[in-house]
Design an enzyme around this catalytic site. Sequence first.
Site, PDB file in Angstrom:
ATOM      1  CB  CYS A 178      -0.828   0.059   1.296  1.00 45.12           C
ATOM      2  SG  CYS A 178      -1.684  -1.469   1.376  1.00 45.12           S
TER       3      CYS A 178
ATOM      4  CD1 TRP B 290      -0.231  -5.289  -4.277  1.00 43.09           C
ATOM      5  CD2 TRP B 290      -0.037  -6.409  -2.189  1.00 43.09           C
ATOM      6  NE1 TRP B 290       0.442  -6.624  -4.417  1.00 43.09           N
ATOM      7  CE2 TRP B 290       0.518  -7.228  -3.286  1.00 43.09           C
ATOM      8  CE3 TRP B 290       0.201  -6.982  -0.868  1.00 43.09           C
ATOM      9  CZ2 TRP B 290       1.029  -8.744  -2.933  1.00 43.09           C
ATOM     10  CZ3 TRP B 290       0.530  -8.162  -0.720  1.00 43.09           C
ATOM     11  CH2 TRP B 290       1.268  -8.803  -1.650  1.00 43.09           C
TER      12      TRP B 290
ATOM     13  N   GLY C 284       0.125  -1.901   6.135  1.00 47.67           N
ATOM     14  CA  GLY C 284       0.394  -2.943   6.948  1.00 47.67           C
ATOM     15  C   GLY C 284      -0.682  -3.754   7.453  1.00 47.67           C
TER      16      GLY C 284
ATOM     17  CD  GLU D 282      17.545 -10.865  -9.840  1.00 46.85           C
ATOM     18  OE1 GLU D 282      17.359 -11.714  -9.109  1.00 46.85           O
ATOM     19  OE2 GLU D 282      17.290 -10.196 -10.306  1.00 46.85           O
TER      20      GLU D 282
ATOM     21  CG  HIS E 188      21.359 -36.208 -10.697  1.00 48.57           C
ATOM     22  ND1 HIS E 188      21.794 -37.413 -10.587  1.00 48.57           N
ATOM     23  CD2 HIS E 188      22.343 -35.391 -11.024  1.00 48.57           C
ATOM     24  CE1 HIS E 188      23.113 -37.377 -10.838  1.00 48.57           C
ATOM     25  NE2 HIS E 188      23.666 -36.080 -11.040  1.00 48.57           N
TER      26      HIS E 188
END
Length: 606
Positions: free
Chosen positions: A2, A75, A100, A479, A502
């Site tokens: 947010c 959000w 939060g 990445e 594997h």
Amino acid sequence: MCGIVGFVGNEDCVDMLIDGLSKLEYRGYDSAGIAVMDNKQIEVRKSKGRLADLTAKMEKEGRLKGTCGIGHTRWATHGEPSDINSHPHGNKRISIVHNGIIENYRDLKAFLIDQGYSFVSETDTEVVAKLLDYYYDGNPVDTIAKVIGEIRGSYALGILFRDFPDKIYAIRKDSPLIIGIAKNGNFIASDVPAILKYTKEYYLLEANEIATLTKDSVSVCDIHKNPIEKELNVADWDLDAAEKGGYEHFMLKEINEQPTAIKTTIAPRISEGMPYLEESGMTKEMLKGYNRIYIVACGTAMHAGLIGKYVIEKLAKVEVTVDIASEFRYRNPIITDKDLVILISQSGETADTLAALHLAKENGATTMSVVNVKGSSIARGSDIVVYTHAGPEISVASTKAYAVQLSIMYLLAFELAYAKEAISEEECRRLTKELQEIPDKIQDILVLKERCQFIASRLVNAESLLYIGRGLDYALSMEGSLKLKEISYIHSESYAAGELKHGTISLITEDMPVIAIATQENLFEKTLSNIKEVKSRGAKVTVICREGTKDDKTFANHLVTLPNMDDLMMPMLALVPMQYIAYYTAVLKGCDVDKPRNLAKSVTVE
Ligand code: M6R
């Protein structure tokens, strides 16, 4: 996550709130809203979707006006993205925006229902709004202090009280909030870019400090109403840094900013050709005295830590453990006061990394953070801070922040290796010089973009692809894989090349493109065998390797070659084609490159 903006001043705040929120769009959101004091009444408009949906709604329902207001981009965490769940929440006399998570909201909700309150949304935020209403006694600061005593979790709150029409109240804990001081009024905001157009001066609010803003004053006190003097900070980011500057996307701009970002980050940490991290407070004596080194971070920052591990272990012969921050604190790591815990974070606000920092401190370890955002929670909480100087990174997909995090990892490895006498001064100087050459080399290879654009055009229809590499190339390929999947939504996995047979090689068909990173000279022959294994089974292979690599005409379907450097430094060059490939694939797919779905730039919840 947010975003919060608030303004109280001499002019109409609606456009300023919308503009400020637009600067926080990069944080990720799925709804938005504002509350404005109009003629001593709180008026609210909110909408699911983008800011454009909110402004369209305002056109329909009537534009708000007033000189004091708060705004929010949400959000979704508690409750789906919807008009009802959007912020602000509250009633006719109190309105709040919140960033939060309130962990005990269920208990508080049950309590408030018993007191006769009813709820319209599924959010934890509405509980805070109703609790403020429950405790409201005509004094906002007392009321906020009481509510803070009841709630558990993380919060940054902007609050309007109808009875105090020219004031904004704010408080935070474990979620960022700054107070901007401008000529025409005062702001609250989640992050500096939201206020840069109006001011560079701001206060950082510490945990549970209560701020009261009027158009020409800001006062801050603790929950017992003791006044607190705040130190004024001046942002060294300018407005251009937070604008696209002619690039189609922030991500592309930020890829291109990497040479400057690296130069600016390493310059103050190199003295007379040798690494010099002492300006941050980390002396050579301290560095070589630790028993163990942990590197803890999330996402891209964690990937920077993986490269750090390879380089530190190779040069300094010191064992390094890299942990994903969300796992670290739940695996009961053995941490003592003889250990060094390094936290890497662009935003400095990532909840899991912050929690790892707290855990390390509780156990007496020395904490050192590598952080981009000045004054962020992780930076402020660490014993030692090494700031990266990437400037604001707006695109959700991290690029230049990763490059500067890597450069700090290298400097740390050089300094530690030299302090431990694992490398000679001559070797240390040679490596430091190679690092100093990186910005120019990256500048040169930025021209690879057309090659990468072409490769992207071959990948765009893939459903899934595989990245492979060995050693540092493997760490880097993680990445590359993350970058591709987060912005192009193509599934990809990164695999240690030698591990393919594997199990994973069974996935290889002609519909499974492979991107092989093969820059490590000492491992090249082995990686080449793995490349041939997948190619002979139908995979179309893109190989990122050094110029002059032998055999390079036949073993790859597409080839990207990079200038020659020491094996150790090659990830700093190979990161560019990986970023470009991800970027152009996402562009070709028509994805929202800078704001990928479901993602937030700064993840301030667990
Ligand atoms: O702000 P931080 O560096 O702590 O953020 C960590 C991750 O959330 C971040 O790197 C994320 O993985 C990026 N979106 C990747 O591009």
